[in-house]
Design a protein around this motif. Structure first.
Motif, short mmCIF file in Angstrom:
data_model
loop_
_atom_site.label_atom_id
_atom_site.label_comp_id
_atom_site.label_asym_id
_atom_site.label_seq_id
_atom_site.Cartn_x
_atom_site.Cartn_y
_atom_site.Cartn_z
N SER A 1 -28.00 -18.05 -12.24
CA SER A 1 -28.60 -19.26 -12.82
C SER A 1 -27.70 -19.89 -13.87
CB SER A 1 -29.95 -18.94 -13.45
OG SER A 1 -30.88 -18.55 -12.47
N VAL A 2 -27.66 -21.22 -13.87
CA VAL A 2 -26.88 -21.95 -14.87
C VAL A 2 -27.78 -22.43 -16.00
CG1 VAL A 2 -25.11 -22.63 -13.23
CG2 VAL A 2 -27.05 -24.13 -13.62
N GLN A 3 -29.09 -22.35 -15.80
CA GLN A 3 -30.04 -22.67 -16.85
C GLN A 3 -31.35 -21.95 -16.54
OE1 GLN A 3 -30.52 -26.91 -16.70
NE2 GLN A 3 -31.97 -26.84 -15.02
N CYS A 4 -32.18 -21.82 -17.54
CA CYS A 4 -33.49 -21.21 -17.35
C CYS A 4 -34.53 -22.31 -17.18
CB CYS A 4 -33.82 -20.33 -18.55
SG CYS A 4 -32.67 -18.95 -18.74
N LEU A 5 -35.56 -22.01 -16.43
CA LEU A 5 -36.63 -22.96 -16.17
C LEU A 5 -37.74 -22.77 -17.19
CD1 LEU A 5 -36.73 -22.49 -12.30
CD2 LEU A 5 -35.54 -24.26 -13.60
N GLU A 6 -38.51 -23.82 -17.43
CA GLU A 6 -39.59 -23.79 -18.41
C GLU A 6 -40.85 -23.18 -17.82
OE1 GLU A 6 -40.22 -27.82 -19.67
OE2 GLU A 6 -38.31 -27.91 -20.73
N CYS A 7 -41.53 -22.37 -18.60
CA CYS A 7 -42.86 -21.90 -18.20
C CYS A 7 -43.84 -23.05 -18.41
CB CYS A 7 -43.30 -20.71 -19.06
SG CYS A 7 -42.37 -19.21 -18.75
N PRO A 8 -44.70 -23.32 -17.42
CA PRO A 8 -45.67 -24.41 -17.57
C PRO A 8 -46.84 -24.00 -18.46
CG PRO A 8 -45.98 -23.31 -15.47
CD PRO A 8 -44.78 -22.68 -16.12
N ALA A 9 -47.67 -24.95 -18.83
CA ALA A 9 -48.89 -24.66 -19.58
C ALA A 9 -49.72 -23.66 -18.79
CB ALA A 9 -49.68 -25.95 -19.82
N GLY A 10 -50.37 -22.74 -19.50
CA GLY A 10 -51.18 -21.71 -18.86
C GLY A 10 -50.39 -20.46 -18.53
N LYS A 11 -49.08 -20.50 -18.77
CA LYS A 11 -48.21 -19.34 -18.52
C LYS A 11 -47.28 -19.16 -19.71
CE LYS A 11 -48.23 -19.64 -13.50
NZ LYS A 11 -47.39 -19.53 -12.31
N TYR A 12 -46.67 -17.97 -19.80
CA TYR A 12 -45.75 -17.69 -20.91
C TYR A 12 -44.70 -16.69 -20.48
CZ TYR A 12 -47.93 -13.13 -21.48
OH TYR A 12 -48.35 -11.85 -21.26
N SER A 13 -43.65 -16.56 -21.28
CA SER A 13 -42.69 -15.45 -21.18
C SER A 13 -42.44 -14.98 -22.59
CB SER A 13 -41.40 -15.87 -20.48
OG SER A 13 -40.63 -16.73 -21.28
N ALA A 14 -42.37 -13.68 -22.76
CA ALA A 14 -42.27 -13.07 -24.08
C ALA A 14 -40.91 -13.33 -24.73
CB ALA A 14 -42.52 -11.57 -23.97
N LEU A 15 -40.86 -13.11 -26.03
CA LEU A 15 -39.62 -13.28 -26.79
C LEU A 15 -38.55 -12.33 -26.29
CD1 LEU A 15 -41.09 -13.47 -30.41
CD2 LEU A 15 -40.03 -15.33 -29.15
N SER A 16 -37.34 -12.83 -26.09
CA SER A 16 -36.16 -12.04 -25.72
C SER A 16 -36.44 -11.03 -24.62
CB SER A 16 -35.61 -11.31 -26.96
OG SER A 16 -35.31 -12.23 -27.96
#
Length: 170
Positions: free
Chosen positions: A80-95
């Motif tokens: 990947s050359v960039q990371c995708l955004e998590c949409p509303a209603g979802k999350y990804s934890a710190l680091s």
């Protein structure tokens, strides 16, 4: 993994080979330069003949390493050359080098994208499904007294709640 530069005004003869720097590569001998690792790839060894993909959960701009996806972002695929955004209603934890976004649990919500956590619905409201982007108030005749709940409770016999979104019956 090496390149050769012939000295100016040198008589044809053997030239000296030099290792490519880390983050650069060369697949064939006798070339006059090395190529940089492309975005989404890297290498860490001088003299490399190839670059490898950044692992899923990370991204790269080329060079000697990759970066973890920041909170609220993910990358599902290597290279990947960039990371995708998590949409509303979802999350990804710190680091966390996230390879996917996680849905908010029942009783919690994520109202906006790019979150590293979900938030409890406050007393009087619920989220009954995973991935909620908001909380719904308890209907007339029902209540919920605690934060983070996924169901409203029916008022006990002899008690009533005439309004929506309340924490108790009267």
């Amino acid at each position: 993994g090496q390149y050769s530069v012939r000295q100016q005004n040198a008589i044809a003869g053997p030239s000296e080979c030099t290792n490519c720097l880390a983050g650069w590569f060369n697949t064939a001998g006798g070339l006059a330069s090395c190529l940089p690792c492309a975005a989404g790839t890297f290498n860490t060894e001088p003299g490399s003949t190839k670059c490898v993909d950044c692992p899923a959960g990370e991204y790269g701009t080329g060079g000697t390493g990759c970066q973890p996806c920041p909170s609220g972002h993910y990358s599902a695929n290597p290279g990947s050359v960039q990371c995708l955004e998590c949409p509303a209603g979802k999350y990804s934890a710190l680091s966390s080098k996230s390879t996917k976004c996680v849905q908010c649990e029942k009783g919690k919500f994520g109202a906006i994208p790019l979150q590293h956590q979900c938030f409890n619905c406050t007393a009087g409201g619920i989220s009954a499904a995973e991935g909620a982007v908001g909380c719904a108030p308890c209907k007339v005749g029902k209540y919920v007294a605690l934060d983070g709940m996924s169901e409203c409770l029916q008022c006990d016999a002899g008690w009533y709640q005439p309004q929506e979104g309340k924490m108790e019956c009267t």
